[in-house]
Design an enzyme around this catalytic site. Structure first.
Site: not given
Ligand code: CP
Ligand code: NVA
Length: 330
Positions: A270, A230, A107, A315, A137, A134
């Protein structure tokens, strides 16, 4: 029978619709097994590196729990734990980790980093979120839709808010692959990038999907089965709150918006979500801009149509499916 052994999971664009459906089916099966108390140990003896340049609750915990359920050992490598790109190049780090581990989750910021890790590590790499995509997700979201609606093809899916972030990009590609009627409502400056829209349009054509980009909430939400939003400011863009609030304040998902959708529509996000004053960020926003809720109201978030915690649970099941399919012993 599909075989995904040895593959990385970097973006939905790399997978056929049948392969993605297979992963959702597998997740559904693994979920049933877990509920029955059966842990098949598909990843017994595997070592998995979890690299996190950005924070995470769901993704990190899903990888850890899924790995434990299936007999693998997960090692968390946070932003200050390894050199990645700072004192050792991504390419060199990839080759080292590839000698030690069986799989890598990443990540972080740049999507190129996850592609490079996959290119040079020689082992499956899974994208746990980059600035651009992502993908894990989306599998959780689509499993959740299937559980609540019974099908995916033809689902009327309305996304409101930041239309060019990792979630909007990935949902658009996923919706095109699964033949959905997908709409994004956002100000024009926050529509997805032209180049990605073109790719999505050609995938949509193959799968009888339709894609609509509009500034009109009514047009997007009309009759929708799913309302999705989101955060307005993604990780790494923290100096953008004022701009985004100004641009997106009319795109909040509230009860008025929900009333325009199908009466059995579900609300999805999400997470994490800004729906109340339970966070330091929102307390600060309230002080500066007077708002107590951003992309979704507390009423909708906590309401009967909201399935956000089903998504969060899924997830884990879908991440498990990805690891089992690409790295499993069977
Ligand atoms: N939705 C999601 O990716 O959550 P986190 O940032 O907590 O991993
Ligand atoms: N768009 C958001 C998604 C988090 C799961 C971010 O990148 O912060």
């Amino acid at each position: 029978m599909l075989n995904l052994k040895g593959r990385s999971f970097l973006k939905l664009l790399d997978f056929t619709s049948a392969e993605l459906e297979y992963l959702i089916d597998l997740a559904e099966n693994l979920k049933k097994l877990k509920y029955a108390g059966i842990r098949p140990q598909n990843l017994k003896g595997k070592n998995i590196a979890l690299i996190f340049e950005k924070p995470s609750t769901r993704t990190r915990c899903s990888f850890v729990v899924a790995a434990n359920d299936e007999g693998a050992y997960p090692e968390y490598l946070g932003k200050d734990d390894i050199q990645l790109g700072k004192k050792e190049s991504v390419k060199d780090t990839a080759r080292v980790l590839g000698r030690l581990f069986d799989g890598i989750e990443f990540r972080g910021f740049s999507h190129e980093t996850v592609e490079e890790l996959a290119k040079y590590s020689g082992i499956p790499v899974w994208n746990g979120l980059t600035d651009k995509f992502h993908p894990t997700q989306i599998l959780a979201d689509f499993l959740t839709i299937r559980e609540h609606k019974g099908y995916l093809k033809g689902i009327k899916f309305a996304y409101l808010g930041d239309g060019r972030n990792n979630m909007a990009n990935s949902l658009m590609i996923g919706a095109a692959k699964f033949g959905m009627d997908f709409r994004i409502a956002a100000p024009k400056s926050l529509f997805p990038e032209e180049e990605l829209i073109k790719e999505a349009e050609s995938i949509a054509e193959e799968n009888n999907a339709s894609l609509l980009f509009t500034e009109s909430i009514d047009e997007a939400v009309n009759d929708a089965d799913v309302i999705y939003t989101d955060v307005w400011v993604s990780m790494g863009e923290e100096d953008m709150y004022e701009d985004r609030i100004n641009l997106l304040k009319d795109y909040q998902v509230n009860s008025e918006v929900m009333a325009k959708a199908d009466e059995e529509a579900i609300f999805m996000h999400c997470l994490p979500a800004f729906h109340d004053l339970g966070t330091d960020v929102m307390k600060d926003i309230k002080e500066k801009y007077g708002m107590e809720e951003l992309e979704v109201t507390d009423e909708v978030f906590e309401g009967e149509q909201s399935v956000v915690f089903d998504e969060a649970e899924n997830r884990m099941h879908t991440i498990k499916a990805i690891m089992v399919a690409t790295l499993g012993n069977q």
